[in-house]
Design a protein around this motif. Structure first.
Motif, mmCIF file in Angstrom:
data_model
loop_
_atom_site.group_PDB
_atom_site.id
_atom_site.type_symbol
_atom_site.label_atom_id
_atom_site.label_comp_id
_atom_site.label_asym_id
_atom_site.label_seq_id
_atom_site.Cartn_x
_atom_site.Cartn_y
_atom_site.Cartn_z
ATOM 1 N N THR A 49 0.922 6.166 -2.000
ATOM 2 C CA THR A 49 0.572 6.059 -0.584
ATOM 3 C C THR A 49 -0.334 7.211 -0.149
ATOM 4 O O THR A 49 -1.297 7.012 0.599
ATOM 5 C CB THR A 49 1.857 5.994 0.278
ATOM 6 O OG1 THR A 49 2.628 4.876 -0.170
ATOM 7 C CG2 THR A 49 1.544 5.822 1.739
ATOM 8 N N GLN A 99 3.667 -0.024 3.927
ATOM 9 C CA GLN A 99 4.899 -0.298 3.215
ATOM 10 C C GLN A 99 5.981 -0.922 4.098
ATOM 11 O O GLN A 99 6.645 -1.848 3.701
ATOM 12 C CB GLN A 99 5.413 1.047 2.681
ATOM 13 C CG GLN A 99 5.672 1.053 1.227
ATOM 14 C CD GLN A 99 5.808 2.480 0.696
ATOM 15 O OE1 GLN A 99 5.195 3.431 1.171
ATOM 16 N NE2 GLN A 99 6.622 2.626 -0.302
ATOM 17 N N ASP A 182 0.169 -1.996 0.384
ATOM 18 C CA ASP A 182 1.118 -1.004 -0.119
ATOM 19 C C ASP A 182 2.513 -1.622 -0.160
ATOM 20 O O ASP A 182 3.167 -1.752 0.869
ATOM 21 C CB ASP A 182 1.087 0.238 0.789
ATOM 22 C CG ASP A 182 1.774 1.440 0.154
ATOM 23 O OD1 ASP A 182 2.380 1.277 -0.916
ATOM 24 O OD2 ASP A 182 1.699 2.538 0.738
HETATM 25 MG MG LIG Z 1 4.399 4.687 -0.975
#
Ligand SMILES: [Mg+2]
Ligand SMILES: Nc1ncnc2c1ncn2[C@@H]1O[C@H](COP(=O)(O)OP(=O)(O)OP(=O)(O)O)[C@@H](O)[C@H]1O
Length: 326
Positions: A49, A99, A182
């Protein structure tokens, strides 16, 4: 590499925390071609990330500090962009699905307010009716039924799968060349996750977008990507065409990662990789994987191995391969 859309070279990112710096990214290098589907895989905390936030120009600084490296998108230097240029990049170049879809949506505004805002931001000044129309169309494109009801809903009134679809709709409110996904749908059950991945795949094809798919699931990466980067503790340790990586993993970390995947052939669940991602305060010298590596040589403790091309479609950063590294 032909037709490179995104080119990241030797990216070094640290985080300033109490008592010093976390040396998280230690020279990340990766490329994405136009319309290519690229996977990024690695254990939790390896810096996936962080890498993507830096590419998007949304790394919080502080605590983040970009110590080195270059990022080019369509040949333009992202790290040298002014705020206005970065805004343009996010408006028409790169989008990211985060995410956690719950955290990405604002709980106090309706989906309609948030989506219409995103469309207005992307398209500039347009009359309300056409923005509304575009919002409905965008919700339909992510296969959400009853768009009018969804526009009036607050995030909490939707299911996890619906929220994730809304996030995709937000990310794609305007045309983009690169979509960063993500861990899409990781928090959802596998059937919904599969639907979300199918949707991303279809949208990417329809809109001729490149995709970076981040996951710690090798199964997902194997099914949905054409090329893979394997990341360990802030470095790319291996890169290959997806089929090749699974047929012939070279780096001891990749091999261990693949061996960890439970098999359906009756061999049972393989053991995990002993040890854990190192402490970023004082990461191991040389190759960051050496304390966990069963094949570590003397040189692995002293020098950092460079990515070495074993063949055209396969590169590995490990002293066990390539004379150049010795
Ligand atoms: Mg991550
Ligand atoms: N704002 C921050 N301040 C301090 N440390 C941070 C910050 N953001 C990330 N880190 C640290 O950087 C490291 C990499 O985090 P990152 O979120 O990039 O990992 P990841 O590979 O995306 O993991 P996951 O698979 O769990 O999402 C972690 O050790 C994390 O604690």
């Amino acid at each position: 590499m032909q037709d490179v859309l995104l080119d990241v070279q030797d990216l070094v990112v640290h985080f300033r925390v109490y008592g010093g710096y976390l040396k998280v990214l230690d020279g990340v290098t990766l490329q994405v071609r136009s319309q290519e589907r690229v996977g990024l895989v690695g254990e939790t905390g390896c810096g996936k990330t962080t890498t993507m936030k830096t590419i998007m120009g949304i790394l919080p600084q502080p605590p983040g500090v970009i110590r080195g490296g270059r990022i080019f998108f369509r040949g333009q230097n992202v790290l040298a962009m002014r705020p206005q240029e970065l805004e343009r990049l996010r408006r028409s170049g790169i989008s990211m699905i985060f995410q956690d879809p719950t955290a990405a949506l604002n709980p106090v505004f309706t989906i309609g307010e948030q989506l219409e805002d995103a469309i207005r931001y992307a398209l500039g000044r347009t009359d309300h009716a056409s923005i509304r129309e575009r919002a409905i169309e965008t919700l339909r494109s992510v296969a959400l039924p009853d768009p009018l009801r969804i526009l009036e809903s607050y995030p909490v009134q939707l299911s996890g799968g619906m929220r994730q679809r809304v996030c995709i709709a937000l990310a794609l409110a305007s045309p983009k060349e690169l979509l960063i996904a993500d861990e899409p749908g990781t928090s959802l059950d596998v059937t919904i996750q599969d639907q979300i991945l199918r949707l991303i795949h279809r949208l990417a094809e329809d809109r001729k977008m490149a995709v970076i798919l981040i996951s710690h699931s090798l199964g997902v990466i194997r099914e949905w990507t054409e090329r893979v980067y394997v990341m360990y503790a802030g470095t790319i340790v291996e890169e290959a065409v997806t089929q090749e990586l699974f047929a012939q993993p070279l780096h001891p970390y990749t091999k261990a990662l693949i061996a960890c995947v439970p098999k359906l052939t009756g061999e049972g669940i393989a053991e995990g990789i002993p040890g854990r991602i190192p402490d970023y305060f004082e990461p191991p010298s040389g190759c960051r994987f050496h304390p966990r590596c069963p094949y570590a040589l003397d040189i692995c403790r002293k020098e950092k191995p460079k990515l070495f091309a074993v063949c055209e479609n396969h590169r590995v950063a490990c002293f066990l391969f390539g004379e150049e590294n010795r």
